[in-house]
Every structure is written in C-alpha cells, then in structure tokens.
Design an enzyme around this catalytic site. Sequence first.
Site, PDB file in Angstrom:
ATOM      1  N   SER A 185       0.840  -1.200   0.000  1.00  0.00           N
ATOM      2  CA  SER A 185       0.000   0.000   0.000  1.00  0.00           C
ATOM      3  C   SER A 185       0.874   1.248   0.000  1.00  0.00           C
ATOM      4  O   SER A 185       1.652   1.436  -0.937  1.00  0.00           O
ATOM      5  CB  SER A 185      -0.968  -0.043   1.186  1.00  0.00           C
ATOM      6  OG  SER A 185      -1.993   0.912   1.035  1.00  0.00           O
ATOM      7  N   GLU A 309      -9.314  -4.793  -4.735  1.00  0.00           N
ATOM      8  CA  GLU A 309      -8.670  -3.908  -3.768  1.00  0.00           C
ATOM      9  C   GLU A 309      -9.672  -3.059  -2.981  1.00  0.00           C
ATOM     10  O   GLU A 309      -9.525  -2.865  -1.779  1.00  0.00           O
ATOM     11  CB  GLU A 309      -7.700  -2.975  -4.497  1.00  0.00           C
ATOM     12  CG  GLU A 309      -6.482  -3.642  -5.102  1.00  0.00           C
ATOM     13  CD  GLU A 309      -5.356  -3.822  -4.098  1.00  0.00           C
ATOM     14  OE1 GLU A 309      -5.551  -3.527  -2.908  1.00  0.00           O
ATOM     15  OE2 GLU A 309      -4.275  -4.268  -4.527  1.00  0.00           O
ATOM     16  N   HIS A 402      -7.784  -5.500  -0.477  1.00  0.00           N
ATOM     17  CA  HIS A 402      -6.544  -4.819  -0.110  1.00  0.00           C
ATOM     18  C   HIS A 402      -5.945  -5.423   1.161  1.00  0.00           C
ATOM     19  O   HIS A 402      -6.647  -5.644   2.146  1.00  0.00           O
ATOM     20  CB  HIS A 402      -6.845  -3.339   0.110  1.00  0.00           C
ATOM     21  CG  HIS A 402      -5.636  -2.479   0.257  1.00  0.00           C
ATOM     22  ND1 HIS A 402      -4.754  -2.261  -0.780  1.00  0.00           N
ATOM     23  CD2 HIS A 402      -5.150  -1.767   1.319  1.00  0.00           C
ATOM     24  CE1 HIS A 402      -3.798  -1.439  -0.367  1.00  0.00           C
ATOM     25  NE2 HIS A 402      -4.013  -1.138   0.893  1.00  0.00           N
TER      26      HIS A 402
END
Length: 504
Positions: A185, A309, A402
């Site tokens: 990330s 995600e 995610h």
Amino acid sequence: MTIADGVVEGVSHAGLHSWRGIPYAAPPMGERRFRAPEPAVGWSGVRHCHSFRNAAPQNPRYTTIGIGKHQPVSEDCLTLNVVAPEERSGPLPVMVFIHGGAYILGSSLVYRGDSLVRAGGVVYVSINYRLGPLGYLDLSGFSSDTRTFDNNLGLRDQVAALEWVHRNIAAFGGDPDNVTIFGESAGGNAVTTLLATPAAEGLFSKAIAQSSAPALTVPNDWAQQFAKTYVEILRETHDDPIAALHSATPGELGRAGQSLTRRISDIAPGALPYGPSVDGSYLPLDPIEAARSGRTHPVPLIIGSNRVEANLFAKVFDVLPTSPKEIERLFVATDPEVKTRVTGAYDGYPSAEACREIAGDMIFWAPSVQIAQGHGAHAPTYMYRYDYATRILDWTGFGATHATELLAVFGAFDTRIGSALTLAGDRRGARRVTRQVQGDWLAFAHTSAPRPGWDRYTADNRTVRIIDDPIRTERDPSRDRRIAWEGFHGYSEVPLGGGVPGQE
C-alpha cells in the site's frame, strides 16, 4: 552485538534472534522537527533492544495492540527492528519491509517477519518513519532565515534507514550488497518512489511493490497548495501559524492534518494530502514517468495488486471514491471520451460493484501496470495479481481485497487472526498459497528472480502470475480495462479549485 553507534543486545526466541527499537537516526524533535533526518546519537554501554519502541504520531485508534492497550506514539520514532536466524553462516540476503497505512498510520510492530526468516534464511528488517503532517507535508516554501523546513521527510527517513542497513547489517549476518526492499500500500508506494529517488541509488538491489498506490506521490503544485491550506488551518487557532509548526503538540498538528484531509477529499474524492512530493530535486520525477523514461534504478522488480482492492475501503475505510457521483467527479478534467471508455470497460456501471472495481483499479492496478511496463523495458520485472480468498472472506464480501496478501507473505494464516479467517476446509489451501508466495519472495531475495514458471512482464507478453489455489499464469488479463486506462493520468488531472482555503 557491536554496530556503528554502540553495542546492542537482542532477544532469542524459537531459533531466531531479534533486536527491536534500534535508532537509525536522531529523534526528529524540537529544532529537528520538519528537518531531514540526522545521524543517530551513539551510546555507551549496552543498549537493550528487547522491545518495540514508539510508533510515529497518529490517531490513537490506529495503535491498538490489544484490549485497552495501545502502542505508545512519539516523534522519537525513527527506529528499526532486525530478525535473523540464531544460527547463520555466511552473509544472508536482507529483506527490508516498509509498512503501509496511507502515510497517516501504521507501525513496524505489526510485521514481525519471523515466518519469512524461518522459511528462507534471510535477515529481516522493518522500519518506522514519520507520517502525516510531520512526515509528508512540503513546508519548504515557508523556510526563512530563521527557520528551515525540509521536504519529503518520510521518504528521507526511509533512505536513512537503508543507509543504516548498508553500514550495519553485516554485523547481524546480512549482506549489505543484497538488499530487497518490499512494502504494501503506502509501503508499496514507498518502494516505487524509492526506485525513482536518486539518493537511494545503490542502497537496494531488488524491490517488491505490493498494491502500490502511485497516486499517493504528489505533484509539486498540489504539494505546495496542501502546505498553504494546512498553514491556513493552523491560523484558525494560532496567531503565528509558522511558529506553531514548532510549538504545537503532535496531537494539535495531527488534528489540523485531519481537517486538511477532509477539505481535500471534498474536492478530489479519495485523494490524500500526504505522500512524497515531486520536487524536481530530491524526487525529480513522478515514479510512473521515471519508469516510462527509463530513469528508475534498474533493479529487478516484483509488482502487483489484489483482485478486488477497493472492497476493504467500501466496507471499513471510507477513503476511496466508490459511489457513482464520486466516480463521475474523477473524470471532470479529462476528455469525455476517456470517461466513456473507462466506465464502459466495467460491466454494470454504475453499479456498486463496478464503482468499487473502477476505484481499486484506478488507485492500485492501472498505475502499477504502467510502472511494470516502463520499468520492464530496462530491468527484469515480474507482475502478479493476488486472487486468493478464503470462504469467510468471500462470504463477508471482502474477497481478495486490499492487504489480504499480507496473510500469505508473513505466514499469518497460522496466527490467531489468520485462523479466524479460515474454515477447516480452507487451511490446506491457505498454507499452499503461503508456501507459494513466500517461496517466490524468498527466491527473489536470494537470486533476483522468483521460482521457475513465472516469466518476466514485458509490453510484448504481459505475463501475469495469478496467485490463487492453484497458482496459474495469464497473458494480459483484463486487457480491455488496461487499454481503457491508458488515457487517464490520475489525480493530477482533477482540479483543486473550489473552496480550498489558500487557493490562489
């Protein structure tokens, strides 16, 4: 253990040796606030590195480590942690992990690395760095004869940590000439940004970017406007906002930062004001442009994203543009044909599912493809998509969202949290995926390539590893979507005008 700054004592546990909370730079406090990191202050005697130190200042809710327990936070946060096999021979590959958290939250405490070290004979390092206003506002425009403000502080912290590794890791059994950086990330954004940072040249030999969010890297004009708006917010509560940058508490600065985030998100849904700034000097080019023009460091790269995600953000963290109204606003500055082409590539638009897919692809997948395509033209590059999800993740609507790949990377399916996400019938599959991911990440650290069967990504073949149970390979998956996004260049096209204080 003797390192450049003194003697450190770690702890032994289950065949490993760990050193926690080692300072890699001086505490950025007082006159060092908003300045580039300075060398760590040496010590005499033995420094007991038995426990994790402070997290960077952030909202307390992000530092929960148990019921009623929180990791302490402080500006004295520039520390790192090392894990090595208790018995080791010869220099081992080094893997340096950079945590994520949108550059506003996170800590190295969460990412222990023990499973990776046991699985593959590496020395593992995790780092903290400055976050939020203290780490990622470009206040350099407010420098004067009496006050100096440096920019790209969190990025400079990461470079300082890598310099520490280069100087000291041999004492822990690591090879300073075989360093792999990896992150997820915002940590993935840090990896792709370090690829374009001249000061990082020679400090790492390989890179893994998991769900990089290249849009977190801020164009210079945006960075300057964010800083001006932040100072105007401080002016609401301080007569001298420039003096307050040094006199205010971290909590006060953080609350002003939250106000800044709210104002920016009203204009550019999903945009965040904190990230490395493309200043033309410390970070000369946006990483996507650097990759496209062959100016990223030519080291082997693994890069990829997760299948869905945005589901995490739609359900838990409301920071991505996942409604039809927000999606429409993303395209206000583009050629209308671009919006039509992109939205037309998603079946069912403007359904909630299609909006989530657009948001996730815009932030994570599409720009990662651009980096893979550019970097792959001058260095070995391998691309993946993480599709694996347990039945519980599917039933709850999260899927392969995610950060779920971190469960495999760090062997967390066998932990209390990971096991809560797996039913009995899923555990063998979860372990197979863990072995596959760890095997490829560790092979890459040792040999500069994942295990056989994963071909390089090039503009000609576009080979992508689909990480699932079972693993498979596809050529140019989601081709229509990839082509549709080629005419969109991210948040830099979204105008900042419209009520942001300080706007010229």
